[in-house]
Design a protein around this motif. Sequence first.
Motif, PDB file in Angstrom:
ATOM      1  N   ILE A 696       0.871  -1.288  -0.142  1.00  0.00           N
ATOM      2  CA  ILE A 696       0.335  -0.012  -0.267  1.00  0.00           C
ATOM      3  C   ILE A 696       0.192   1.318  -0.233  1.00  0.00           C
ATOM      4  N   GLU A 698       4.430   1.487  -1.071  1.00  0.00           N
ATOM      5  CA  GLU A 698       5.283   1.880  -1.842  1.00  0.00           C
ATOM      6  C   GLU A 698       4.561   1.615  -3.361  1.00  0.00           C
ATOM      7  N   LYS A 699       3.434   0.718  -3.908  1.00  0.00           N
ATOM      8  CA  LYS A 699       2.871   0.838  -5.253  1.00  0.00           C
ATOM      9  C   LYS A 699       1.552   1.736  -4.938  1.00  0.00           C
ATOM     10  N   GLY A 700       1.480   1.773  -3.805  1.00  0.00           N
ATOM     11  CA  GLY A 700      -0.150   2.369  -3.855  1.00  0.00           C
ATOM     12  C   GLY A 700      -1.014   1.574  -4.322  1.00  0.00           C
ATOM     13  N   THR A 701      -0.963   0.642  -3.808  1.00  0.00           N
ATOM     14  CA  THR A 701      -2.080  -0.550  -3.861  1.00  0.00           C
ATOM     15  C   THR A 701      -3.166  -0.240  -2.962  1.00  0.00           C
ATOM     16  N   GLU A 702      -4.123  -1.340  -3.533  1.00  0.00           N
ATOM     17  CA  GLU A 702      -5.556  -0.553  -2.138  1.00  0.00           C
ATOM     18  C   GLU A 702      -5.896  -2.184  -0.994  1.00  0.00           C
TER      19      GLU A 702
END
Length: 1542
Positions: A696, A698-702
Amino acid sequence: MTKVYGTGAYDFKRHRVAEYPVELPNQLGDKPVESKAGSTLPSSITLSEIQRDRLTKIASENWLKAEKAFDAELVKDIYTTELTVKEGRKTVPLHRVMILEVSQYLENYLWPNFEAETASFEHVMSMMLMINEKFRENVAAWMCFYDRKDLFRGFLERVLRLKEGRDLTIAEKTNYLVFMINAFQSLEDEIVSETVLKLASLECWHSLSYGRFQMELCLNPDLIKKWKRMIKRESKEAAKRGGPFDPSSSLEVKFLRNLFEEFLEVLDHKVFPQKHSVNGDDDIADAYGFERVDDACVLYCERFMEFLIDLLSQLPTRRYLRPLVADVAVVAKCHLSALYRHEKGKLFAQLVDLLQFYENFEINDHVGTQLTDDEVLQSHYDRFQSFQLLAFKKIPKLRELALSNIGSINKRADLSKKLAVLSPQELQDLVCCKLKLLSKEDPWSERVDFLIEVMVSFFEKQKSQKEAINALPLYPNEQIMWDESVVPSINYSGEGCLALPKLNLQFLTLHDYLLRNFNLFRLESTYEIREDIQEAVPHLLAHINNEGETAFRGWSRMAVPIKGFKISEVKQPNIGEVKPASVTAEVTFSISSYKAQIRSEWNALKEHDVLFLLSIRPSFEPLSSEEAAKASVPQRLGLQYVRGCEIIEIRDEEGTLMNDFSGRIKRDEWKPPKGDMRTVTVALDTAQYHMDVTDIAEKGTEDVYGTFNVLMRRKPKENNFKAILESIRDLMNEYCIVPDWLHNIFLGYGNPSAAQWSNMPDLLETVDFKDTFLDADHLRTCFSDYQVSFINSDGTENLDPRPPFRIRLPRTLKGNTHALPGNKKLIADSINDANMVDSCGEKDQLIVEAYIPPDPGPYPQDQPKQNSVRFTPTQIGAIISGIQPGLTMVVGPPGTGKTDTAVQILNVLYHNCPSQRTLIITHSNQALNDLFEKIMERDVPARYLLRLGQGEQELATDLDFSRQGRVNAMLVRRLELLSEVERLARSLQLPEDVGYTCETAGYFWLLHVYSRWEQFLAACADNEGKPTFVQERFPFKEFFSNTPQPVFTGQSFGRDMRAAKGCFRHLKTIFQELEECRAFELLKSTADRANYLMIKQAKIVAMTCTHAALKRKDFLQLGFKYDNLLMEESAQILEIETFIPMLLQRQEDGYARLKRCILIGDHHQLPPVVKNMAFQKYSHMDQSLFTRFVRLGIPYIELNAQGRARPSIAKLYNWRYRDLGDLPYVKEDAIFHKANAGFSYDYQLVDVPDYHGRGESAPSPWFYQNEGEAEYVVSVYIYMRLLGYPANKISILTTYNGQKLLIRDVINRRCVPYPFIGPPSKVTTVDKFQGQQNDFVLLSLVRTRFVGHLRDARRLVVAMSRARLGLYVFCRRSLFEQCYELQPTFQLLLQRPDRLSLNVKETTSYTERNVEDIGDPYLVSGIEHMGDIVNQLYQATVASYEYHQHMAYSGSMDTSGEQSNQPNSMAMDDDMDTDIPASANGSMDGTPPVSQSEGPTDMNGLANGETSHDNQLDSETDTQVPSTDGNSKPLESDVKEDTKSE
């Protein structure tokens, strides 16, 4: 269809080995047989079509029925027209190979006519294909070669030279590789190993580059002498032959090197046909080569990786091969290949990573010891330091690298950057000349990226394996769950390979052993969880509502929508870790929509249960049928995320704690839960949480944790995977874990008999056998190889010896009672050793002391319980081995008294080593209870027995042996004993308050009781001549005045003195027990008392292997200790579940405490259950530790006298055992001599023709049924019931789940409505019936096209050995009589008529006819004929008996009126899996129970989950639960629950 890597291109729910796979249309070499229209089977081929097939005709003309002269051209013709494929991923036309293999092409044609010098290429290749097929089907492959071993060596030599002067196609190369893989997996077979191990010997180092060769000899100076000796020997041999000495030309040197070159050629030039240049630009390759991929070449590359992984993962082949793999730089070349990055190379890439893991494995190859993390780190630093020194001296450009600290440059990116300053020539000079990592002749040595890859992989810091394991989440998530190359959903057909570790014979280190088991166990549980999710989620009927949110229309028994989810606490990481110490969350859900039964299941959730949080988001529009066909399973279900969690506590709507076993709420204060809302506090997996949170950030995932909307539970029995994985992980973090005497044997190395008792230190020299021998003759027969001399305790000769006996055991026992290895060569050696002394003529002397045991006491309860079993000499051998230190393996064929032997070992061990503690482990609760019930009949005090786990409530005893039950028993016993102490005080005219506590009783013993006894003894010493002295002066006379018989006679001083000592022993036992009760007085909480009982008091602790794995952490925390381990059913326990019970205690000063390990099992019966076929067939996960030890040649004792079945029935399976005979009573008892009334024979094979024009059918794939056999079996059952055979004495078995359900359906229709017939004792599968028996067994083998999984002789042994008095096998004769593996059994069966032979004159179940007298046989022509016979018998029964009179044999039983009124009654399903006899009388009105009047059963209806009786298809449980998932689908769950049965 989604593409699956590594498992072929078919997608069926339950694929099984030894079946036809789907025929691909583009496969040229195949001659597909027409499938019937509308068939769902992969290839619906009938037996008649097989018989019309060209190959079948050739077989019957040439080697099956007629013996024609051998025709080499025919072999060539069959090979070229039938066994080769021109293109595609397949390497053989599988179903042509299967027809040939089943027709015994290898055994009857290829092998008998094989000559090493003259055999053609096609002949050798055909033999290899047949052997590969046997391995694929998991049947014994090398068996037929034992008759001509020398010629077999010639065959293997031909195989190794097969490629000389011939160019093979890619399919032939792959088949060749598969054969080599199979050969290297069979190292326990001496005829194979002595040839193939030469290929991986020191000689192959001749092919190393000179630089690598020098480096290896420098690192291993011990090898220099060995190398010189080898060169000397080779040059002598060359001189003898008269040729020049050229080592590089020998087969051993060239073989592997040539394979490497062939592989690199395929990888580089043939996978992508357009790509030609090694140095070619990748962009050009992308533009052209990625369009077409040669699937056959990809499969070859995958198989080559599998071959190398296999060789590097066992020490004998790894030792000299690893330098060769490094010299060729296989891993680096694979990493840089186009296939590694291509979408079709996913499986290949996973295999390359596995190869890299094994190449860098933390082990000293030449000594075989595991390297610790510190040693690995130190060698990394040493290697890097020497490189820096070289760079500093010789390479000015690398000065910066030479002066850097290691921490800044040991990562891949940093090192690559530092090396980039060198020109290509300088880099090549560094790698090839200075460091000698590669040969300059290697064509790849021009490529800069390759040289840097070699440098980096050699110098970078490897991640510690322990760290990698500790960072793994224990619960599977959605990514691994549907990754088909590691968790294949289609059941593996055996044609491709997988990115999975294998469990074979040997392991590199204990760490390697645990790691492979950890990975496989994790993936197997992942597969089962995935199946459960796929079953539970569809019933919820998820959809998107008007607000755009997920809502649920349906309901599911195992999954419930979540009302609320919030993370309540995230603790700081522990020192040195990055993941949080713990993460807890609260989940709220409602159970208002459930009925009472299912509510109670949700309410039963407790601490440590595992749940799954699912995030479901279906597509807004339902998927069309085309989209659904293309979509993956998660897409079809709308499944986004899966996370596991473990319950900490559960509360009801009012916040009251439920199911609390920790003692916070007392048991008597428990209240029923209030309301419908439940709140569960759960612990999330910290490693998974850390990974998610990092993604979340580092990659901005959900945010996964904001999306959960479904909570799923699993059946408690199937949900213990997490505890087992934790146990394995904990073991990996410990060091020195297996006892030294077992360590090497466990890994598969060293002398197989090193752990046998005769090779162990600290033996028991004299053993008190207590009640083992019934009399002196019994002892003499057990030691027939010795001159037995009986002596008294004072050393004088005993002329009238009576038990008990003490024996001074010699270190090596002669005769057949000692263990023999499974290995042929070792058997010969051990027999020679045993016979050496015999040849001298005179027998050795065995000194046996017959002693008189001390008087146990004057009361009946003081008398010890005695053994009544007359043990055979082999059983005595097993008992002797079991009580001595070391490893004891006992093979117990069916009915040979395994449990009695085990119990006697425990009994003798308890009396000879009273201070030692023994742990008993079994696979099932039933076996544990059987063992326990027998121990209680021996002389072991009940207070020393303890039973842990859930099954103690099933014990058929009045005593409770659970922890709670034992604590209560101790407290009750304490009060009884204290009252006895008070009575004793009264009898001595002393105050009674001495019996207030155990402590005061202890003082009383010392002060008053013991002192009086000592005074009495002193007085007796001076008055031995007075016969009445003891009677007059005994101080406790009044206390013993209530004995049943007077204690003293006053006639003999000696006899009275013995009785007085017995009385004193009784008193001593009272105070000894009180001393043991004292701890229970001091400890107040139930938990403390229970723990004290387990770790201090109990001498024999019993549990199942599952319980041991679940509770290992608790045992270690409590300081649990034991000296001996006895394991029953050990051939049915997974390898890792056998290993964990050895390690339930902490080390003592770095040493393991375990002294004895006794494994009892039978590797000729069915192995452990593994549901996923890939793990079972490819990874051999179903191999038990017991079976592996037998394969390794570890000596075992095989019990050799069965007492279960008639000798004639025992012959059907005793060919699988060394020397299995019969116990005397089986030959002598009247019941075994009498014939089975109404039948001519005691066993018979009944040939069942097609019924209504069909044989076997499969309404859904792998769900086999045979209506004809079902009707025939039930008719015979009705015939037996009408004659008066009791229902509880008859079991109906079958080899497939589909047939089991069909037979139950027919019984529901034809038997249950008639109470005087009723259901039989059991209708179940052979697999489920293992370990049980019955008097009469009716067996349906179902298959009419292919033999299927009955080809596994272990299943055949189980099927044949369940019956005691009568066995009737219903099958298709023409199919089973051809099967090579089953020949010994079917040849015996077919010596009798293949039509059921009845004795119709016998109309009751009683007969005086002898079993050998067949009477007046009446042959039944078929199913309809049997129906007529039953009909006539039924009419005769009605005519001759009155309305309510019950049948003769069955005895009187209650009339069950309700059953006759309820044909749809559930009682049917319960009765069929319990041993309760059906009601034997009742109404006889209604139609007779014959099949004709009913019409055929609707097979397809049954397969779709419908039966003619309210969908009541019973699963294997005894309690029937109504279908709950909305749409009645009992079928899937039943197939799933018993996948083992096919």
